[in-house]
Design an enzyme around this catalytic site. Sequence first.
Site, PDB file in Angstrom:
ATOM      1  N   GLY A  33      -4.311  -1.479   5.914  1.00  0.00           N
ATOM      2  CA  GLY A  33      -3.540  -2.646   5.482  1.00  0.00           C
ATOM      3  C   GLY A  33      -4.218  -3.955   5.855  1.00  0.00           C
ATOM      4  O   GLY A  33      -4.333  -4.870   5.045  1.00  0.00           O
ATOM      5  N   ARG A  34      -4.688  -4.036   7.103  1.00  0.00           N
ATOM      6  CA  ARG A  34      -5.287  -5.306   7.553  1.00  0.00           C
ATOM      7  C   ARG A  34      -6.701  -5.504   7.050  1.00  0.00           C
ATOM      8  O   ARG A  34      -7.340  -6.495   7.360  1.00  0.00           O
ATOM      9  CB  ARG A  34      -5.241  -5.377   9.079  1.00  0.00           C
ATOM     10  CG  ARG A  34      -5.814  -4.170   9.798  1.00  0.00           C
ATOM     11  CD  ARG A  34      -5.342  -4.146  11.235  1.00  0.00           C
ATOM     12  NE  ARG A  34      -5.680  -2.911  11.947  1.00  0.00           N
ATOM     13  CZ  ARG A  34      -4.959  -1.800  11.926  1.00  0.00           C
ATOM     14  NH1 ARG A  34      -3.857  -1.732  11.176  1.00  0.00           N
ATOM     15  NH2 ARG A  34      -5.303  -0.743  12.633  1.00  0.00           N
ATOM     16  N   LYS A  86       9.240   0.075  12.389  1.00  0.00           N
ATOM     17  CA  LYS A  86       9.794   0.270  11.047  1.00  0.00           C
ATOM     18  C   LYS A  86      10.897   1.323  11.076  1.00  0.00           C
ATOM     19  O   LYS A  86      11.961   1.152  10.506  1.00  0.00           O
ATOM     20  CB  LYS A  86       8.701   0.753  10.077  1.00  0.00           C
ATOM     21  CG  LYS A  86       7.714  -0.299   9.638  1.00  0.00           C
ATOM     22  CD  LYS A  86       6.805   0.301   8.540  1.00  0.00           C
ATOM     23  CE  LYS A  86       5.744  -0.691   8.095  1.00  0.00           C
ATOM     24  NZ  LYS A  86       4.910  -0.206   7.001  1.00  0.00           N
ATOM     25  N   LYS A  98       0.838  -1.200   0.000  1.00  0.00           N
ATOM     26  CA  LYS A  98       0.000   0.000   0.000  1.00  0.00           C
ATOM     27  C   LYS A  98       0.874   1.251   0.000  1.00  0.00           C
ATOM     28  O   LYS A  98       0.683   2.166  -0.787  1.00  0.00           O
ATOM     29  CB  LYS A  98      -0.917  -0.020   1.224  1.00  0.00           C
ATOM     30  CG  LYS A  98      -1.736   1.231   1.389  1.00  0.00           C
ATOM     31  CD  LYS A  98      -2.569   1.183   2.654  1.00  0.00           C
ATOM     32  CE  LYS A  98      -3.098   2.566   2.978  1.00  0.00           C
ATOM     33  NZ  LYS A  98      -3.840   2.600   4.237  1.00  0.00           N
ATOM     34  N   GLU A 142      10.790  -4.755   3.728  1.00  0.00           N
ATOM     35  CA  GLU A 142      10.798  -6.173   3.353  1.00  0.00           C
ATOM     36  C   GLU A 142      10.351  -6.360   1.906  1.00  0.00           C
ATOM     37  O   GLU A 142      10.972  -7.086   1.119  1.00  0.00           O
ATOM     38  CB  GLU A 142       9.845  -6.970   4.260  1.00  0.00           C
ATOM     39  CG  GLU A 142      10.271  -7.094   5.696  1.00  0.00           C
ATOM     40  CD  GLU A 142       9.724  -5.981   6.594  1.00  0.00           C
ATOM     41  OE1 GLU A 142       9.488  -4.852   6.104  1.00  0.00           O
ATOM     42  OE2 GLU A 142       9.553  -6.233   7.795  1.00  0.00           O
ATOM     43  N   HIS A 174      -4.087 -32.038  21.176  1.00  0.00           N
ATOM     44  CA  HIS A 174      -3.002 -32.872  21.687  1.00  0.00           C
ATOM     45  C   HIS A 174      -1.856 -32.036  22.225  1.00  0.00           C
ATOM     46  O   HIS A 174      -0.752 -32.542  22.409  1.00  0.00           O
ATOM     47  CB  HIS A 174      -2.538 -33.834  20.584  1.00  0.00           C
ATOM     48  CG  HIS A 174      -3.679 -34.682  20.095  1.00  0.00           C
ATOM     49  ND1 HIS A 174      -4.047 -35.841  20.724  1.00  0.00           N
ATOM     50  CD2 HIS A 174      -4.572 -34.477  19.107  1.00  0.00           C
ATOM     51  CE1 HIS A 174      -5.107 -36.350  20.103  1.00  0.00           C
ATOM     52  NE2 HIS A 174      -5.453 -35.536  19.125  1.00  0.00           N
ATOM     53  N   GLU A 231      -3.731  -5.665  15.782  1.00  0.00           N
ATOM     54  CA  GLU A 231      -3.237  -4.396  15.242  1.00  0.00           C
ATOM     55  C   GLU A 231      -4.330  -3.325  15.350  1.00  0.00           C
ATOM     56  O   GLU A 231      -4.039  -2.135  15.436  1.00  0.00           O
ATOM     57  CB  GLU A 231      -2.788  -4.573  13.783  1.00  0.00           C
ATOM     58  CG  GLU A 231      -1.737  -3.574  13.360  1.00  0.00           C
ATOM     59  CD  GLU A 231      -1.201  -3.807  11.969  1.00  0.00           C
ATOM     60  OE1 GLU A 231      -1.974  -4.120  11.056  1.00  0.00           O
ATOM     61  OE2 GLU A 231       0.025  -3.663  11.781  1.00  0.00           O
TER      62      GLU A 231
HETATM   63  O1  LIG Z   1       1.242  -2.674   2.270  1.00  0.00           O
HETATM   64  P1  LIG Z   1       2.389  -2.027   2.968  1.00  0.00           P
HETATM   65  O2  LIG Z   1       2.329  -0.538   2.906  1.00  0.00           O
HETATM   66  O3  LIG Z   1       3.691  -2.572   2.462  1.00  0.00           O
HETATM   67  O4  LIG Z   1       2.268  -2.382   4.473  1.00  0.00           O
HETATM   68  C1  LIG Z   1       2.397  -3.671   4.987  1.00  0.00           C
HETATM   69  C2  LIG Z   1       2.070  -3.680   6.453  1.00  0.00           C
HETATM   70  O5  LIG Z   1       2.885  -2.692   7.067  1.00  0.00           O
HETATM   71  C3  LIG Z   1       2.689  -2.431   8.433  1.00  0.00           C
HETATM   72  O6  LIG Z   1       3.326  -3.376   9.176  1.00  0.00           O
HETATM   73  C4  LIG Z   1       1.254  -2.251   8.815  1.00  0.00           C
HETATM   74  O7  LIG Z   1       1.128  -2.250  10.189  1.00  0.00           O
HETATM   75  C5  LIG Z   1       0.375  -3.317   8.209  1.00  0.00           C
HETATM   76  O8  LIG Z   1      -0.993  -3.040   8.472  1.00  0.00           O
HETATM   77  C6  LIG Z   1       0.609  -3.363   6.734  1.00  0.00           C
HETATM   78  O9  LIG Z   1      -0.256  -4.294   6.148  1.00  0.00           O
END
Ligand SMILES: O=P(O)(O)OC[C@H]1O[C@H](O)[C@H](O)[C@@H](O)[C@@H]1O
Length: 547
Positions: free
Chosen positions: A267-268, A512, A206, A212, A384, A353
């Site tokens: 994002g979530r 981050k 996003k 990463e 188990h 989150e």
């Molecule tokens: O989609 P991006 O901008 O790469 O973000 C990836 C992720 O980054 C962060 O860790 C946010 O807390 C997440 O909610 C998000 O999905």
Amino acid sequence: MTSLTQTGNWQQLQALAQGLNGQHMRDWFKQDDQRAQRYTSQACGIELDYSKNLINDEILKALFGLAETRQVSAKRDAMFAGEIINHTEGRAVLHTALRNFSGKPVLVNGQDVMPEVLATQDKIKSFVERIHSGSHKGYTGKAIKHIVSIGIGGSFLGPKIMFEALKPYWYQGIKLHFVANVDGCHIQDVLAGLDHEDTLIVMSSKSFTTQETLQNTLTAKAWFLQAGGTQQDIAKHFICVSSNIKAAVDFGMDEDNIFPMWDWVGGRYSLWSAIGLPIALGLGYDSYRELLDGAYAMDRHFVEAPVEQNLPMLMGLLGIWYANFFGAQSHVLLPYYHYLRGFPAYVQQLDMESNGKSVAGDAEQVDYATGPVIWGSEGTNGQHSFHQLIHQGQVLIPADFMLPLNVPNQDNTHHAMLASNCFGQTQALMQGKSYEEAYAELEGKGLSEEKRHSLATHKTMPGNKPSNTLLFNQLDPKTLGSLVALYEHKVFVQGAIWGVNSFDQWGVELGKVLGNNILAKLTDSAAELDFDASTNALISRFRAANQ
Ligand SMILES: O=P(O)(O)OC[C@H]1O[C@H](O)[C@H](O)[C@@H](O)[C@@H]1O
């Protein structure tokens, strides 16, 4: 608004919780043969049996009262209407617009977002068709056979877990691979088995700033170029999903290959946006659309159903009941369906989150519990291992059991065993085993009185442990869409009651920033270390090992 713990509803609920001392669900079931029926509700093909909870009509009424006092319905309507409810980031929260099939506009700052949403869905549809028909070819003329989806957090969990959950609906001929972690082992393992000529990389970010995802995409690009592709061939093999079009273009993405999303999609909550493109590629557009349809159906239910039958309201309020009046610090999710095994991890991000916060309203430090720890894994495996603690440990852990009644192409013997274990666990948690029952079972075993008493004490199970059971006929795309939206709205209900902003994530953001500061010092061995002594020492150890 009055502080939550000062409201009359809160104090009433406190008294009701204390009033349950000495009462047992086992007795309630004996006294009331309509209990299961009364405390079962259904919507969108999902049946929620919440009768095995520490509730009665009076408690439910008090919980509904709390929802009213905290204006949950009004807050819900504000979200759906595109109001700027994410006040710390100044954004609307409109994942529901991404599955709005009402034909009605959704306005953000006076602007209808639906034309762009629908145009992006059309773009997804035609791209999926081009990949599946083979009309989109790799640079050497081969049809695409492998999709590598690169993204993390919400740009990873939604696509991966929903794709896995829908295995019986997979489009044959395309294989999906997911890479999230910046740990090079991950991307290296995935790329090692692939042919760059028939592979498409879908980069999902996003923000287009996530370390990463940027690094993994650079590594994939280097792999592609090293294997024989050229810079001009990249457009046929790399596409991306982002709200940051400028950064994507600067990175070298072909503008036609960028699928847009918007800042009002968290994002979530983003799997409903073009972040869900890998799901569409892996299933076919029609099944992907059914997933969205299912979420839309749950949206309508959340908005329209009376609170007594409203699944997100019920589940949200039950969670509040245990978190705030019984000290439950975690909530376990137990899908009895192998393909749904990733669901606890999905809800973990969604819930933790969103509601892992401690400031309410503008700046009020809360004095009550907020979002619980979400965890769990597929049944029967957990039976188990960790179920022991749920049965006999010292902490109360409310559970959600989930089971599809039918599974395509499944052996009935296996499925009946799976179901019997699921139901058996909810029963055991509810009824437990009394000391008298355990003692009676030890009759005739040749034990001394002392030993018999001791063993019976160890084998006694308190029971009275709450659980929900969610049944669905089959986990088809539509039902899965409804299930995910159910949890989204459950989280919303809880956030609204606690008064937190469920849509920011400042803690994650800090991680981050600090990670990037440290990276600069790790790679430059001459750079002066000016962090705390522990962090400095860790960096020095790393530098020494990597000279
Ligand atoms: O989609 P991006 O901008 O790469 O973000 C990836 C992720 O980054 C962060 O860790 C946010 O807390 C997440 O909610 C998000 O999905």
